[in-house]
Write a protein that holds these residues in place. Structure first.
Motif, mmCIF file in Angstrom:
data_model
loop_
_atom_site.group_PDB
_atom_site.id
_atom_site.type_symbol
_atom_site.label_atom_id
_atom_site.label_comp_id
_atom_site.label_asym_id
_atom_site.label_seq_id
_atom_site.Cartn_x
_atom_site.Cartn_y
_atom_site.Cartn_z
ATOM 1 N N UNK A 8 0.843 -1.193 0.000
ATOM 2 C CA UNK A 8 0.000 0.000 0.000
ATOM 3 C C UNK A 8 0.878 1.243 0.000
ATOM 4 N N UNK A 9 0.341 2.309 -0.576
ATOM 5 C CA UNK A 9 1.068 3.581 -0.642
ATOM 6 C C UNK A 9 0.157 4.692 -0.136
ATOM 7 N N UNK A 10 0.683 5.504 0.750
ATOM 8 C CA UNK A 10 0.021 6.719 1.227
ATOM 9 C C UNK A 10 0.935 7.863 0.816
ATOM 10 N N UNK A 11 0.445 8.756 -0.045
ATOM 11 C CA UNK A 11 1.286 9.828 -0.588
ATOM 12 C C UNK A 11 0.649 11.180 -0.279
ATOM 13 N N UNK A 12 1.466 12.086 0.261
ATOM 14 C CA UNK A 12 1.028 13.453 0.538
ATOM 15 C C UNK A 12 1.364 14.328 -0.664
ATOM 16 N N UNK A 13 0.503 15.300 -0.970
ATOM 17 C CA UNK A 13 0.724 16.157 -2.135
ATOM 18 C C UNK A 13 1.845 17.165 -1.912
ATOM 19 N N UNK A 15 4.780 18.834 1.425
ATOM 20 C CA UNK A 15 5.221 18.796 2.827
ATOM 21 C C UNK A 15 4.247 19.534 3.746
ATOM 22 N N UNK A 16 3.638 20.603 3.246
ATOM 23 C CA UNK A 16 2.681 21.364 4.057
ATOM 24 C C UNK A 16 1.447 20.523 4.384
ATOM 25 N N UNK A 17 0.980 19.759 3.411
ATOM 26 C CA UNK A 17 -0.168 18.872 3.649
ATOM 27 C C UNK A 17 0.186 17.803 4.673
ATOM 28 N N UNK A 18 1.365 17.226 4.530
ATOM 29 C CA UNK A 18 1.803 16.200 5.479
ATOM 30 C C UNK A 18 1.880 16.778 6.885
ATOM 31 N N UNK A 19 2.441 17.964 7.022
ATOM 32 C CA UNK A 19 2.571 18.599 8.330
ATOM 33 C C UNK A 19 1.206 18.905 8.937
ATOM 34 N N UNK A 20 0.273 19.390 8.126
ATOM 35 C CA UNK A 20 -1.070 19.698 8.625
ATOM 36 C C UNK A 20 -1.767 18.440 9.132
ATOM 37 N N UNK A 21 -1.608 17.339 8.427
ATOM 38 C CA UNK A 21 -2.248 16.088 8.832
ATOM 39 C C UNK A 21 -1.554 15.496 10.052
ATOM 40 N N UNK A 22 -0.237 15.439 10.017
ATOM 41 C CA UNK A 22 0.507 14.822 11.117
ATOM 42 C C UNK A 22 0.443 15.642 12.399
ATOM 43 N N UNK A 23 0.192 16.942 12.285
ATOM 44 C CA UNK A 23 0.094 17.788 13.479
ATOM 45 C C UNK A 23 -1.337 17.887 13.995
ATOM 46 N N UNK A 35 -7.804 15.851 -2.169
ATOM 47 C CA UNK A 35 -6.703 15.493 -3.059
ATOM 48 C C UNK A 35 -5.325 15.773 -2.490
ATOM 49 N N UNK A 36 -5.249 16.110 -1.205
ATOM 50 C CA UNK A 36 -3.961 16.379 -0.569
ATOM 51 C C UNK A 36 -3.244 15.090 -0.181
ATOM 52 N N UNK A 37 -3.997 13.998 -0.155
ATOM 53 C CA UNK A 37 -3.466 12.674 0.153
ATOM 54 C C UNK A 37 -4.017 11.719 -0.896
ATOM 55 N N UNK A 38 -3.177 10.831 -1.386
ATOM 56 C CA UNK A 38 -3.652 9.781 -2.281
ATOM 57 C C UNK A 38 -3.251 8.437 -1.694
ATOM 58 N N UNK A 39 -4.081 7.443 -1.947
ATOM 59 C CA UNK A 39 -3.793 6.098 -1.472
ATOM 60 C C UNK A 39 -3.876 5.138 -2.645
ATOM 61 N N UNK A 40 -3.060 4.091 -2.593
ATOM 62 C CA UNK A 40 -3.050 3.085 -3.649
ATOM 63 C C UNK A 40 -2.685 1.740 -3.039
ATOM 64 N N UNK A 41 -3.043 0.685 -3.721
ATOM 65 C CA UNK A 41 -2.711 -0.654 -3.242
ATOM 66 C C UNK A 41 -3.831 -1.233 -2.404
ATOM 67 N N UNK A 42 -3.461 -1.937 -1.343
ATOM 68 C CA UNK A 42 -4.442 -2.553 -0.453
ATOM 69 C C UNK A 42 -5.024 -1.468 0.452
#
Length: 69
Positions: A8-13, A15-23, A35-42
């Motif tokens: 599985x892949x979790x991809x952030x669009x 670094x700012x999106x990743x920081x907003x989600x992780x914080x 669309x700030x995060x995309x997922x693929x795979x299982x």
């Protein structure tokens, strides 16, 4: 040896999106819809992470960008 592919892949669009989600400033499911995060795979593997991502800042005791707290 045996080759293992990514399950599985979790991809952030960005670094700012990743920081907003992780914080904890942005819910992962809202970011997915925007669309700030995309997922693929299982997908069940990645979807299980959403509840963890939404609570990660609390688990780590991290506050980003808030002065005086």
């Amino acid at each position: 040896g045996p080759t293992r592919s990514t399950d599985a892949i979790l991809r952030f669009s960005s670094p700012e999106s990743a920081l907003a989600i992780l914080s904890g400033k942005r819910q992962a499911v809202v970011a997915l819809g925007a669309g700030e995060v995309t997922i693929a795979g299982l997908l069940p593997l990645v979807q299980g992470l959403f509840s963890v991502l939404d609570r990660l800042s609390w688990y780590l005791g991290v506050t980003i960008g808030e002065k005086g707290k």
